[in-house]
Motif scaffolding. Sequence first.
Motif, short mmCIF file in Angstrom:
data_model
loop_
_atom_site.label_atom_id
_atom_site.label_comp_id
_atom_site.label_asym_id
_atom_site.label_seq_id
_atom_site.Cartn_x
_atom_site.Cartn_y
_atom_site.Cartn_z
N UNK A 273 0.84 -1.16 0.00
CA UNK A 273 0.00 0.00 0.00
C UNK A 273 0.90 1.24 0.00
N UNK A 274 0.52 2.20 -0.79
CA UNK A 274 1.37 3.38 -0.93
C UNK A 274 1.12 4.38 0.19
N UNK A 275 2.08 5.30 0.28
CA UNK A 275 1.94 6.34 1.30
C UNK A 275 0.70 7.20 1.05
N UNK A 276 0.33 7.32 -0.20
CA UNK A 276 -0.85 8.11 -0.54
C UNK A 276 -2.12 7.50 0.04
N UNK A 277 -2.23 6.21 -0.03
CA UNK A 277 -3.40 5.52 0.53
C UNK A 277 -3.43 5.67 2.05
N UNK A 278 -2.26 5.53 2.67
CA UNK A 278 -2.20 5.70 4.13
C UNK A 278 -2.57 7.13 4.52
N UNK A 279 -2.08 8.09 3.79
CA UNK A 279 -2.39 9.49 4.09
C UNK A 279 -3.89 9.75 3.92
N UNK A 280 -4.46 9.19 2.85
CA UNK A 280 -5.89 9.37 2.63
C UNK A 280 -6.70 8.71 3.76
N UNK A 281 -6.30 7.54 4.17
CA UNK A 281 -6.98 6.82 5.26
C UNK A 281 -6.87 7.56 6.58
N UNK A 282 -5.68 8.10 6.86
CA UNK A 282 -5.51 8.85 8.11
C UNK A 282 -6.33 10.13 8.08
N UNK A 283 -6.35 10.83 6.96
CA UNK A 283 -7.17 12.05 6.84
C UNK A 283 -8.65 11.71 7.01
N UNK A 284 -9.08 10.61 6.46
CA UNK A 284 -10.49 10.19 6.59
C UNK A 284 -10.82 9.90 8.05
N UNK A 285 -9.92 9.19 8.72
CA UNK A 285 -10.16 8.88 10.13
C UNK A 285 -10.15 10.16 10.98
N UNK A 286 -9.27 11.10 10.65
CA UNK A 286 -9.22 12.37 11.38
C UNK A 286 -10.51 13.15 11.17
N UNK A 287 -11.02 13.16 9.94
CA UNK A 287 -12.28 13.84 9.65
C UNK A 287 -13.43 13.19 10.40
N UNK A 288 -13.47 11.88 10.41
CA UNK A 288 -14.52 11.16 11.14
C UNK A 288 -14.43 11.46 12.63
N UNK A 289 -13.20 11.47 13.19
CA UNK A 289 -13.02 11.77 14.60
C UNK A 289 -13.47 13.20 14.91
#
Length: 144
Positions: free
Chosen positions: A1-17
Motif C-alpha cells: 500500500x502506498x503512502x498516498x493511501x495511508x495518508x488518505x486513510x488517516x485524513x479520513x479517520x481524522x475527519x470522522x473523529x
Amino acid sequence: MSDRHWAWGIRSLALIAFVLAIVAIVEARAIRQARGELQALRDERARGIASLHAVWAGAAVDETVAALQALDTMFEEPTEGLGRAGGLCAGGRVDGRAVADFVRAFAAARSTGTSKAGAIDTMREAVRATAEFRSKHPDLVPKP
C-alpha cells in the motif's frame, strides 16, 4: 500500500473523529439542557405539591373536626347509625381503624372538589356499606 493511501486513510479517520467530537459536544449540550429542564420541572412540581399541602393543611383542621363529629354521631346513633355506646370511643378507646377508614373517604371526596357536606355524606355512605351496618339495619340497606 502506498503512502498516498495511508495518508488518505488517516485524513479520513481524522475527519470522522472531528465530526464525532462535534456530535459529542452537541449531544453533551443537549443533555445538559435537558437535565436543567427536568430539574426545573421537578422544582415546579415540588412547589405545587407544597402549596397544595399548605392549602389542605390550613383548611383541613376544621373540616376534619366536623367529619369526626359526624362520624362519632353516626357510630353512636342507634336508629340510622351503628348504635355503639360511646360512638368512636366505645369502651373508652378510640376506634382508630374506623377513623382512618372513614375519614379517608371524607378526605378523598374533598380532594375531588366535593363540598364539605357532600364529603360527609360520602363518609356516611362508606359506613352504610360496612357489614356491621348491614347486619344492624337490614331494612335500611338498598336491595340490589
